[in-house]
Design an enzyme around this catalytic site. Structure first.
Site, PDB file in Angstrom:
ATOM      1  N   ASP A 228       0.834  -1.197   0.000  1.00  0.00           N
ATOM      2  CA  ASP A 228       0.000   0.000   0.000  1.00  0.00           C
ATOM      3  C   ASP A 228       0.872   1.252   0.000  1.00  0.00           C
ATOM      4  O   ASP A 228       1.883   1.324   0.715  1.00  0.00           O
ATOM      5  CB  ASP A 228      -0.891  -0.020   1.240  1.00  0.00           C
ATOM      6  N   GLU A 277      14.946 -15.172   0.006  1.00  0.00           N
ATOM      7  CA  GLU A 277      15.351 -16.232   0.921  1.00  0.00           C
ATOM      8  C   GLU A 277      14.357 -17.393   0.911  1.00  0.00           C
ATOM      9  O   GLU A 277      14.679 -18.498   1.367  1.00  0.00           O
ATOM     10  CB  GLU A 277      15.442 -15.697   2.356  1.00  0.00           C
TER      11      GLU A 277
END
Length: 562
Positions: A228, A277
């Site tokens: 956002d 990751e």
């Protein structure tokens, strides 16, 4: 000379090509390059406990509907713990579910069930600001001026003899000053509501906290984040005045000292390291209002985010010349950075496109009048087929597959959009696109729940419901189901970065992608064009004869030359 009636073709097409979430297309590691992502506004989707408010368990129960519709992923608007000053975009705890929506166990079950159905889950993340009830902000207020806690937000002394004036001339997006004064005399910055203080992203603790929040939800199994106000995190050094400009008119048209600053890109490079990751092709999607699509492309460079909403496309009128220009500019801007284009027609912040297109052009994306409902729906259906034919990823907003219009006549006393109560700024009529969607013809709140709905639904909502449209030849729901099935099945649709424009009459867009051809008539009269092969789908009725096709006004047709 046998006329081809497209309504029959649509129903036959849907039965012949079923959505296949586990197809090779869906299993690709770069699934996000051509994904169809369905936005769920949780409070308005489905209510499982009869309290009038949608919740996570309601969403979970309806996941098979989204799979059968043909969506690849579900984006959930915020469901975090929040005082709900701005419908959950004021977050008090980023690691908790608000009780109105359920709890963390409900979130876990939803994610697991979605994955079991071949759907991915994208959650909203709100990093520009917190709630004023967030622990950090409450501590900042309590500890007073000069405390380290205040450095995590933008606290400043005021101007004027006694500090009675705001620190600068910035205005809130919701209207009024972007500053609020606290009891000890300092002011804090909020680009949105006063209940939404902006974080200071120059403070290292803010970055540390959000990288931890990312890992929390990635460990829960989410497949990505919609960010956002992705363009708002970093403010220009010194927080300079704008100098009396009409700031709301400049938004999205110029680089502002509080939006689209170059420093935001350092934040997202760090975030990308975190995401990488994790296995499974997790993604970031930016809500980034920028002056140009070229600046939007900066957010999706290879070491930053994966997608960015194409607001230039969303705000384009139903006009062939304007549409072609924004399509070309979008594809050209995304090509150098290797990112997919995205296409969107509606979301929780703008008037639904079935109502926007029902009104005269030039009224913007927040419209107060119903307009010509029949015209708006016809254009909305055509615009959807055009959008789904373009290279890249497409976003759908809940209820658009039902052809829902905006509810423009909500009584003032039921409105909840905070911008509506600010008296200035944007109109504050976003409640009209947030009315709970109808599932059944009858019953309490048309199947939304057993206890009414938090915003009143129109009396004719039942005839637009999922129940009423399922299996109905020519219905908007069946058009969407067919379109997503064809899109998944056609190898020339989805991912890509180019279209081959074809000669077409004035007011008509025609392009080829391999053995696929799309023709969209945005004009007011029928046109005759070449019949490009076998009709796959059309948004309205058309007639073919002697190698030509008569395409009605506001109609889009898909052909295959194979």
């Amino acid at each position: 000379m046998t006329p081809l009636r497209t309504k029959d073709a649509m129903s036959q097409q849907h039965s012949a090509i079923a959505p296949a979430p586990n197809s090779a297309k869906a299993k690709r590691s770069d699934w996000w390059r051509d994904a169809v992502i369905y936005q769920v506004y949780p409070r308005s989707f489905a209510d499982s406990n009869g309290d009038g408010m949608g919740d996570l368990e309601g969403v979970r129960a309806r996941l098979p509907y989204l799979r059968d519709l043909g969506a690849d992923a579900v984006w959930l608007s915020p469901f975090y713990a929040s005082p709900q000053a701005d419908a959950g975009y004021d977050v008090a705890d980023y690691r908790a579910v608000d009780p109105m929506f359920g709890n963390l166990l409900d979130a876990d079950a939803l994610i697991r069930d979605a994955h079991g159905l071949g759907l991915r889950i994208i959650v909203d993340l709100v990093p520009n600001h917190s709630s004023d009830q967030h622990e950090w902000f409450r501590r900042a207020l309590a500890e007073g001026p000069g405390s380290p806690s205040r450095d995590r937000y933008h606290f400043r002394p005021g101007k004027g003899e006694n500090g009675e004036l705001p620190p600068n001339d910035w205005e809130s997006i919701f209207g009024g000053p972007a500053w609020t004064r606290v009891a000890d005399g300092e002011w804090y910055l909020h680009l949105f509501a006063p209940e939404q203080p902006d974080f200071n992203w120059e403070h290292p603790a803010v970055g540390d906290e959000f990288r931890s929040i990312l890992r929390f939800w990635l460990d829960m199994g989410v497949d990505g984040f919609r960010i956002d106000v992705a363009h708002g995190l970093v403010k220009a050094a010194g927080l300079p005045d704008l100098g009396g400009a009409d700031q709301l008119k400049l938004l999205g048209n110029d680089v502002m000292p509080f939006f689209d600053q170059d420093g935001v890109h350092d934040v997202y490079r760090q975030w990308r390291h975190v995401l990488d990751e994790y296995a499974g092709e997790r993604i970031f999607v930016a809500e980034a209002w920028t002056p140009t699509v070229e600046r939007t492309a900066n957010y999706v460079r290879p070491d930053e985010l994966h997608q960015a909403f194409n607001f230039q496309y969303l705000s384009t009128e139903w006009d062939a010349t304007e549409l072609r220009e924004v399509i070309d500019r979008t594809l050209e801007a995304m090509r150098p950075v290797g990112a997919p284009a995205t296409w969107v027609l509606s979301n929780h912040d703008v008037t639904r496109h079935a109502t926007r297109f029902a009104n005269p052009p030039g009224l913007g994306t927040q419209i107060r009048t119903a307009g010509d409902r029949e015209l708006g729906l016809r254009r909305a259906r055509a615009a959807t087929l055009l959008m789904l034919a373009l290279p890249g990823s497409a976003y759908l907003y809940q209820g658009e597959e039902l052809g829902l219009p905006d509810v423009v006549d909500l009584p003032d006393e039921v409105r909840q959009d905070p911008a509506y109560f600010r008296g200035a700024g944007q109109d504050g009529f976003r409640d009209g696109c947030r009315v709970p969607i109808p599932w059944t013809r009858e019953g309490s709140s048309y199947g939304f729940g057993s206890g009414g709905s938090w915003l009143p639904q129109p009396a004719n909502w039942g005839e637009l419901s999922v129940e009423a449209q399922t299996g109905a030849a020519g219905s908007t729901l069946e058009l969407y189901r067919s379109a997503l099935a064809v899109r998944r099945a056609q190898p020339d649709l989805g991912a890509g970065d180019a279209v081959e424009w074809l000669r077409a009459p004035e007011g008509v867009l025609a392009f080829r992608r391999g053995e696929f051809v799309c023709v969209a008539n945005t004009g007011r009269e029928s046109v005759t064009t070449r019949a490009y092969g076998r009709v796959l789908l059309a948004s309205g009725e058309l007639t073919e004869a002697d190698g030509e096709a008569k395409v009605p006004a506001d109609t889009t047709v898909w052909w295959t030359t194979a």
